[in-house]
Design a protein around this motif. Structure first.
Motif, PDB file in Angstrom:
ATOM      1  N   PHE A  64     -21.512  14.062  42.616  1.00  0.00           N
ATOM      2  CA  PHE A  64     -20.582  14.983  43.247  1.00  0.00           C
ATOM      3  C   PHE A  64     -21.264  15.555  44.469  1.00  0.00           C
ATOM      4  O   PHE A  64     -22.403  16.007  44.396  1.00  0.00           O
ATOM      5  CB  PHE A  64     -20.215  16.118  42.277  1.00  0.00           C
ATOM      6  N   LEU A  65     -20.576  15.542  45.574  1.00  0.00           N
ATOM      7  CA  LEU A  65     -21.141  16.107  46.791  1.00  0.00           C
ATOM      8  C   LEU A  65     -20.732  17.574  46.888  1.00  0.00           C
ATOM      9  O   LEU A  65     -19.558  17.883  47.028  1.00  0.00           O
ATOM     10  CB  LEU A  65     -20.645  15.342  48.018  1.00  0.00           C
ATOM     11  N   GLY A  66     -21.715  18.448  46.799  1.00  0.00           N
ATOM     12  CA  GLY A  66     -21.441  19.872  46.831  1.00  0.00           C
ATOM     13  C   GLY A  66     -21.084  20.385  48.205  1.00  0.00           C
ATOM     14  O   GLY A  66     -20.453  21.413  48.358  1.00  0.00           O
ATOM     15  N   LYS A  67     -21.501  19.686  49.247  1.00  0.00           N
ATOM     16  CA  LYS A  67     -21.199  20.063  50.624  1.00  0.00           C
ATOM     17  C   LYS A  67     -20.789  18.798  51.366  1.00  0.00           C
ATOM     18  O   LYS A  67     -21.079  17.697  50.943  1.00  0.00           O
ATOM     19  CB  LYS A  67     -22.444  20.650  51.299  1.00  0.00           C
ATOM     20  N   THR A  68     -20.168  18.993  52.492  1.00  0.00           N
ATOM     21  CA  THR A  68     -19.832  17.830  53.302  1.00  0.00           C
ATOM     22  C   THR A  68     -20.998  17.523  54.219  1.00  0.00           C
ATOM     23  O   THR A  68     -21.857  18.356  54.449  1.00  0.00           O
ATOM     24  CB  THR A  68     -18.554  18.076  54.128  1.00  0.00           C
ATOM     25  N   GLY A  69     -21.015  16.340  54.733  1.00  0.00           N
ATOM     26  CA  GLY A  69     -22.101  15.941  55.620  1.00  0.00           C
ATOM     27  C   GLY A  69     -21.637  14.819  56.515  1.00  0.00           C
ATOM     28  O   GLY A  69     -20.438  14.667  56.755  1.00  0.00           O
ATOM     29  N   PRO A  70     -22.556  14.025  57.002  1.00  0.00           N
ATOM     30  CA  PRO A  70     -22.200  12.935  57.920  1.00  0.00           C
ATOM     31  C   PRO A  70     -21.459  11.822  57.171  1.00  0.00           C
ATOM     32  O   PRO A  70     -22.049  10.880  56.672  1.00  0.00           O
ATOM     33  CB  PRO A  70     -23.553  12.463  58.448  1.00  0.00           C
ATOM     34  N   VAL A  71     -20.147  11.954  57.095  1.00  0.00           N
ATOM     35  CA  VAL A  71     -19.322  11.026  56.335  1.00  0.00           C
ATOM     36  C   VAL A  71     -19.439   9.612  56.882  1.00  0.00           C
ATOM     37  O   VAL A  71     -19.369   8.641  56.134  1.00  0.00           O
ATOM     38  CB  VAL A  71     -17.848  11.496  56.318  1.00  0.00           C
ATOM     39  N   HIS A  72     -19.677   9.454  58.193  1.00  0.00           N
ATOM     40  CA  HIS A  72     -19.808   8.119  58.774  1.00  0.00           C
ATOM     41  C   HIS A  72     -20.962   7.349  58.124  1.00  0.00           C
ATOM     42  O   HIS A  72     -20.887   6.140  57.960  1.00  0.00           O
ATOM     43  CB  HIS A  72     -19.970   8.189  60.294  1.00  0.00           C
ATOM     44  N   ALA A  73     -22.010   8.043  57.720  1.00  0.00           N
ATOM     45  CA  ALA A  73     -23.141   7.374  57.072  1.00  0.00           C
ATOM     46  C   ALA A  73     -22.729   6.839  55.701  1.00  0.00           C
ATOM     47  O   ALA A  73     -23.058   5.708  55.340  1.00  0.00           O
ATOM     48  CB  ALA A  73     -24.316   8.333  56.932  1.00  0.00           C
ATOM     49  N   LEU A  74     -22.009   7.641  54.943  1.00  0.00           N
ATOM     50  CA  LEU A  74     -21.542   7.205  53.632  1.00  0.00           C
ATOM     51  C   LEU A  74     -20.548   6.052  53.777  1.00  0.00           C
ATOM     52  O   LEU A  74     -20.599   5.079  53.039  1.00  0.00           O
ATOM     53  CB  LEU A  74     -20.923   8.367  52.864  1.00  0.00           C
ATOM     54  N   GLU A  75     -19.654   6.153  54.755  1.00  0.00           N
ATOM     55  CA  GLU A  75     -18.716   5.063  55.008  1.00  0.00           C
ATOM     56  C   GLU A  75     -19.457   3.778  55.353  1.00  0.00           C
ATOM     57  O   GLU A  75     -19.085   2.694  54.904  1.00  0.00           O
ATOM     58  CB  GLU A  75     -17.753   5.441  56.129  1.00  0.00           C
ATOM     59  N   ALA A  76     -20.510   3.875  56.154  1.00  0.00           N
ATOM     60  CA  ALA A  76     -21.291   2.692  56.527  1.00  0.00           C
ATOM     61  C   ALA A  76     -21.973   2.084  55.309  1.00  0.00           C
ATOM     62  O   ALA A  76     -21.999   0.859  55.141  1.00  0.00           O
ATOM     63  CB  ALA A  76     -22.331   3.060  57.594  1.00  0.00           C
ATOM     64  N   ALA A  77     -22.511   2.925  54.446  1.00  0.00           N
ATOM     65  CA  ALA A  77     -23.175   2.417  53.233  1.00  0.00           C
ATOM     66  C   ALA A  77     -22.169   1.746  52.303  1.00  0.00           C
ATOM     67  O   ALA A  77     -22.434   0.678  51.742  1.00  0.00           O
ATOM     68  CB  ALA A  77     -23.898   3.559  52.514  1.00  0.00           C
ATOM     69  N   LEU A  78     -21.003   2.368  52.131  1.00  0.00           N
ATOM     70  CA  LEU A  78     -19.973   1.776  51.281  1.00  0.00           C
ATOM     71  C   LEU A  78     -19.439   0.476  51.882  1.00  0.00           C
ATOM     72  O   LEU A  78     -19.187  -0.498  51.164  1.00  0.00           O
ATOM     73  CB  LEU A  78     -18.838   2.769  51.047  1.00  0.00           C
TER      74      LEU A  78
END
Length: 172
Positions: A149-163
């Motif tokens: 669970f992500l408690g805070k938001t962050g650089p979503v583009h990085a997570l999208e790239a990993a996925l």
């Protein structure tokens, strides 16, 4: 990785299993215990950027650069004193892969699967899981259980790239 329901199901990174006995012996390779040398030598024996990652890694605030796909490395399980035990990950791993052949308490839903430890620590933003996803894909995972669970938001583009990296490599 030491839980009796999971010891038979653990993924082994063979080049990092220095004594080639199919298990993680969490003492230095220079030390002999009961006739067995340990697996810890603080060397990246397989050249994947992690030393002593016999069962996996513990991510340490790693970040995947979405522009060029590079990532900073955390540490192998051996570098950090071993993976967490008795935690949420152990519980979920048991549901998935608990051994059906050891004569103990339960069987997981797929007792033929292997468990690769990718410990994220405390995920406070979306950059934390990126390294774990990339590591799992690069080391042969076919299915990733992303139980966080992500408690805070962050650089979503990085997570999208990993996925996307996982998807592009046919990893569910």
């Amino acid at each position: 990785y030491t839980h009796p329901e999971l010891t038979e199901r653990m993924w082994i990174n063979a080049p990092e299993d220095i004594n080639a006995n199919g298990q993680f012996d969490e003492w230095p390779s220079t030390e002999l215990r009961n006739g067995v040398h340990g697996d810890l030598n603080e060397t990246d024996d397989d050249g994947n950027g992690y030393a002593d990652d016999v069962h996996g890694i513990r991510s340490q605030n790693a970040y995947l650069d979405a522009r060029n796909g590079t990532h900073t490395a955390g540490k192998g399980i051996g570098d950090t004193g071993g993976p967490p035990t008795g935690s949420h990950g152990t519980f979920v791993a048991g549901i998935i892969a608990a051994s059906a052949t050891n004569g103990r308490g339960m069987a997981g839903i797929n007792w033929h699967s292997r468990i690769m430890v990718v410990a994220l620590g405390t995920a406070t933003d979306s950059s934390y899981p990126c390294e774990g996803i990339v590591y799992a894909v690069d080391n042969g995972a076919r299915i990733i259980n992303a139980s966080w669970f992500l408690g805070k938001t962050g650089p979503v583009h990085a997570l999208e790239a990993a996925l996307s990296y996982a998807y592009d490599n046919a990893v569910v």
